[in-house]
Motif scaffolding. Structure first.
Motif, short mmCIF file in Angstrom:
data_model
loop_
_atom_site.label_atom_id
_atom_site.label_comp_id
_atom_site.label_asym_id
_atom_site.label_seq_id
_atom_site.Cartn_x
_atom_site.Cartn_y
_atom_site.Cartn_z
N ARG A 335 -64.64 19.98 -25.67
CA ARG A 335 -63.66 20.66 -24.85
C ARG A 335 -64.37 21.46 -23.77
NH1 ARG A 335 -59.20 19.87 -26.46
NH2 ARG A 335 -58.38 21.30 -24.92
N THR A 336 -63.70 21.60 -22.61
CA THR A 336 -64.19 22.44 -21.53
C THR A 336 -63.49 23.78 -21.62
OG1 THR A 336 -64.51 20.49 -20.14
CG2 THR A 336 -64.48 22.63 -19.04
N ILE A 337 -64.27 24.84 -21.74
CA ILE A 337 -63.71 26.15 -22.05
C ILE A 337 -62.86 26.69 -20.90
CG2 ILE A 337 -65.71 27.43 -21.17
CD1 ILE A 337 -63.67 28.23 -24.36
N SER A 338 -63.13 26.29 -19.66
CA SER A 338 -62.43 26.85 -18.52
C SER A 338 -61.12 26.13 -18.21
CB SER A 338 -63.33 26.80 -17.27
OG SER A 338 -63.68 25.46 -16.96
N ASN A 339 -60.85 25.03 -18.89
CA ASN A 339 -59.62 24.28 -18.61
C ASN A 339 -58.40 24.98 -19.19
OD1 ASN A 339 -61.27 22.42 -17.44
ND2 ASN A 339 -60.72 20.72 -18.76
N LEU A 340 -57.26 24.69 -18.58
CA LEU A 340 -56.00 25.17 -19.11
C LEU A 340 -55.78 24.60 -20.50
CD1 LEU A 340 -53.19 26.57 -18.63
CD2 LEU A 340 -52.43 24.38 -17.68
N CYS A 341 -55.25 25.42 -21.40
CA CYS A 341 -55.03 25.00 -22.79
C CYS A 341 -53.58 25.28 -23.16
CB CYS A 341 -55.98 25.76 -23.72
SG CYS A 341 -55.72 25.40 -25.48
N ILE A 342 -52.82 24.22 -23.49
CA ILE A 342 -51.42 24.34 -23.91
C ILE A 342 -51.26 23.56 -25.20
CG2 ILE A 342 -49.02 23.92 -23.30
CD1 ILE A 342 -49.76 24.05 -20.39
N VAL A 343 -50.79 24.23 -26.24
CA VAL A 343 -50.62 23.59 -27.54
C VAL A 343 -49.43 22.63 -27.46
CG1 VAL A 343 -50.21 23.98 -30.00
CG2 VAL A 343 -51.53 25.63 -28.67
N ASP A 344 -49.64 21.42 -27.97
CA ASP A 344 -48.58 20.43 -28.02
C ASP A 344 -47.44 20.96 -28.90
OD1 ASP A 344 -46.94 18.21 -28.30
OD2 ASP A 344 -48.60 16.81 -28.55
N PRO A 345 -46.19 21.01 -28.37
CA PRO A 345 -45.09 21.52 -29.19
C PRO A 345 -44.83 20.72 -30.45
CG PRO A 345 -44.47 21.45 -26.87
CD PRO A 345 -45.77 20.72 -26.99
N PHE A 346 -45.28 19.47 -30.50
CA PHE A 346 -45.02 18.61 -31.66
C PHE A 346 -46.27 18.37 -32.50
CE2 PHE A 346 -41.98 17.42 -28.33
CZ PHE A 346 -40.79 17.61 -29.01
N ASN A 347 -47.42 18.88 -32.05
CA ASN A 347 -48.66 18.66 -32.79
C ASN A 347 -49.61 19.81 -32.49
OD1 ASN A 347 -50.88 17.70 -34.16
ND2 ASN A 347 -51.22 15.93 -32.83
N ASP A 348 -49.79 20.69 -33.48
CA ASP A 348 -50.65 21.87 -33.27
C ASP A 348 -52.11 21.50 -33.08
OD1 ASP A 348 -48.48 23.54 -33.47
OD2 ASP A 348 -48.74 23.92 -35.62
N LYS A 349 -52.48 20.28 -33.38
CA LYS A 349 -53.88 19.86 -33.26
C LYS A 349 -54.18 19.19 -31.92
CE LYS A 349 -54.47 19.18 -38.24
NZ LYS A 349 -54.89 18.23 -39.31
N ASN A 350 -53.21 19.19 -31.01
CA ASN A 350 -53.39 18.50 -29.74
C ASN A 350 -53.20 19.48 -28.58
OD1 ASN A 350 -53.67 16.35 -27.87
ND2 ASN A 350 -51.44 16.16 -27.73
N ASP A 351 -54.05 19.33 -27.58
CA ASP A 351 -53.97 20.11 -26.34
C ASP A 351 -53.50 19.18 -25.23
OD1 ASP A 351 -54.25 21.73 -24.16
OD2 ASP A 351 -56.43 21.85 -24.24
N ILE A 352 -52.31 19.40 -24.70
CA ILE A 352 -51.73 18.48 -23.73
C ILE A 352 -52.32 18.64 -22.34
CG2 ILE A 352 -49.56 18.42 -25.01
CD1 ILE A 352 -48.36 20.19 -22.83
N SER A 353 -53.07 19.69 -22.08
CA SER A 353 -53.62 19.92 -20.73
C SER A 353 -55.14 19.91 -20.74
CB SER A 353 -53.11 21.27 -20.20
OG SER A 353 -53.47 22.32 -21.06
#
Length: 490
Positions: A335-353
């Motif tokens: 993962r890139t620490i500076s990127n936007l991070c949004i938790v997937d509403p249907f999967n807590d283990k996925n970052d959609i952004s």
């Protein structure tokens, strides 16, 4: 920027043509619509998002997927849906995509494969649009703004419309009191917002959705407030005048509601809970500037991630979560620490952004828009009188967009005229029914019921469509034939 009926109909025709080709060459596949076209939140130049999946629900293997994408590319070109230059296959993407441009309308289409969560995402957005009626207005403004800066495509490092909408939803759920149409002043203190940019962990819990829906919020003392003292300077009693004196062609007067009207509506809601969440009670300019200040000035993209509250998980609060805590649950690899991070509403283990590597540029864009709007509504500003509107400081509609919209309307009218002509022809043919009585009576008793039959027979004989053998005729037969010929001429 809201799409017109003509533009919507033209896009539906594009979808129908593509669907027909897919059903012809891949009868085991099913096509569904998702994205901005499904929710109605698309701009005039936005693309159409389609999902192609197997009817039996199984995932296509990589070799199968590559083969069927090649088949569809040849089929689309053969049926003149697009040209060879107007189609692109992205096999190596996380979600395989076919990107094409319709040859007739120049409408862009993205077809995704092996992705089943797009339909759920569209339903979730429709739910949020119903809960927060003001959401769609902010979506249109912010999508147009990011489009101008080329920050609206994930595959080029920007953010998707889905990510932008979730950022807005988190903003509403965290700060917005739905039953009072105001913001949580207790949560928007300067010390708290400074913690968003300095502290390593911050989580903001919202009122449960059931209490918001029933209007049982206890805190009725907070009135409309801005996140910080800097933004508060743009609120004054002259808001209506500053918005009303410009030469904008806004159709809705409630877009320019002043702070006094908002405060009075909030005060009255303390005694009787308001159940009518209409946009007339909301100050959209207030919301827009607050959103831009939050994500352009205070939000720490390096340390915090975004999470929204969903109807299927009402106990999970919305707010900003420490990235280190989120990364422990994510299963997306490096993962890139500076990127936007949004938790997937249907999967807590996925970052959609996770693919939004232009996050620093996005942060600067929000900050720049906040500064421009704040300067435009300040009392010291003297340039606003010469501007078309306040939003013209950050938004502009290109001439190519206007030309494209006129072209789509022209295509729609041409299609309507063609369909009208076809219906008239079909209706005329249906009226050619058999008749009980003859049209023409002759003195010799002969009758001619269908004169157009003789005309068609003469054409067939003239062009030798079929040959009738010439038999030997007697004088009596010749006289009878001559009588028939004269009757036909008459």
């Amino acid at each position: 920027m809201i799409p017109t009926e003509e533009e919507h109909a033209v896009r539906q025709q594009v979808i129908n043509r593509i669907t027909n080709v897919i059903n012809q060459y891949l009868p085991t596949a099913s096509v569904d619509i998702y994205g901005s076209y499904k929710t109605g939140l698309y701009l005039p130049m936005s693309d159409i998002d389609l999902i192609v999946h197997s009817k039996d629900g199984r995932q296509w293997r990589p070799e199968e997927l590559e083969a069927l994408m090649l088949v569809l590319r040849e089929a689309f070109c053969r049926h003149r849906i697009c040209t060879q230059e107007g189609i692109q296959l992205l096999n190596g993407a996380t979600v395989p995509i076919i990107k094409l441009t319709d040859r007739r309308t120049d409408v862009k289409v993205d077809m995704s494969f092996n992705m089943n969560n797009g339909l759920r995402s569209a339903q979730l957005i429709l739910h949020y649009l119903e809960v927060y009626p003001s959401l769609k207005y902010l979506v249109y403004v912010l999508k147009q703004y990011l489009l101008q800066l080329n920050l609206n495509e994930v595959w080029t490092g920007g953010i998707s419309s889905y990510s932008l909408i979730l950022m807005l939803v988190c903003f509403f759920q965290t700060y917005y009191k739905k039953d009072q149409h105001s913001f949580w002043s207790s949560s928007l203190s300067s010390s708290f917002l400074s913690g968003l940019s300095t502290s390593s962990s911050a989580t903001i819990k919202t009122t449960p959705s059931s209490s918001l829906k029933n209007g049982t919020t206890d805190d009725c003392s907070s009135l409309t407030s801005y996140p910080s003292s800097s933004a508060a300077s743009c609120i004054s009693s002259d808001d209506n005048n500053s918005c009303g004196n410009n030469n904008s062609d806004l159709d809705d007067d409630h877009f320019n509601n002043g702070l006094s009207a908002a405060n009075s509506s909030n005060s009255s809601s303390c005694t009787t809970s308001s159940t009518n969440s209409t946009v007339e009670h909301a100050n959209l300019g207030h919301m827009l500037i607050s959103f831009l200040e939050l994500y352009g000035v205070y939000f720490n993209y390096v340390k915090l991630g975004i999470r929204v509250q969903t109807p299927h998980q009402p106990d999970r609060p919305a707010g900003f979560i420490d990235k280190e805590e989120l990364f422990k649950n994510f299963c997306c690899g490096h993962r890139t620490i500076s990127n936007l991070c949004i938790v997937d509403p249907f999967n807590d283990k996925n970052d959609i952004s996770k693919a939004s590597w232009l996050t620093p540029k996005l942060n600067s864009a929000f900050r720049e828009a906040f500064d421009k709007l704040l300067q435009s509504v300040s009392d010291q500003n003297t340039t606003l009188k010469n501007a078309p509107s306040i939003l013209s400081k950050i938004l502009s509609v290109s001439e190519s967009t206007l030309t494209y919209r006129r072209r789509l309307r022209s295509i729609y009218r041409d299609n309507q005229n063609e369909q009208r002509t076809v219906r008239q022809i079909q209706h005329g043919r249906m009226n050619y029914g058999p008749m009980d009585k003859p049209l023409i009576q002759y003195p010799n008793g002969n009758s001619l019921k269908y004169p157009y039959h003789i005309q068609l027979q003469q054409q067939f004989y003239t062009h030798n469509y079929f040959h009738r053998p010439q038999s030997q005729r007697t004088n009596h037969q010749r006289s009878v034939d001559d009588d028939h010929h004269r009757n036909a001429q008459e």
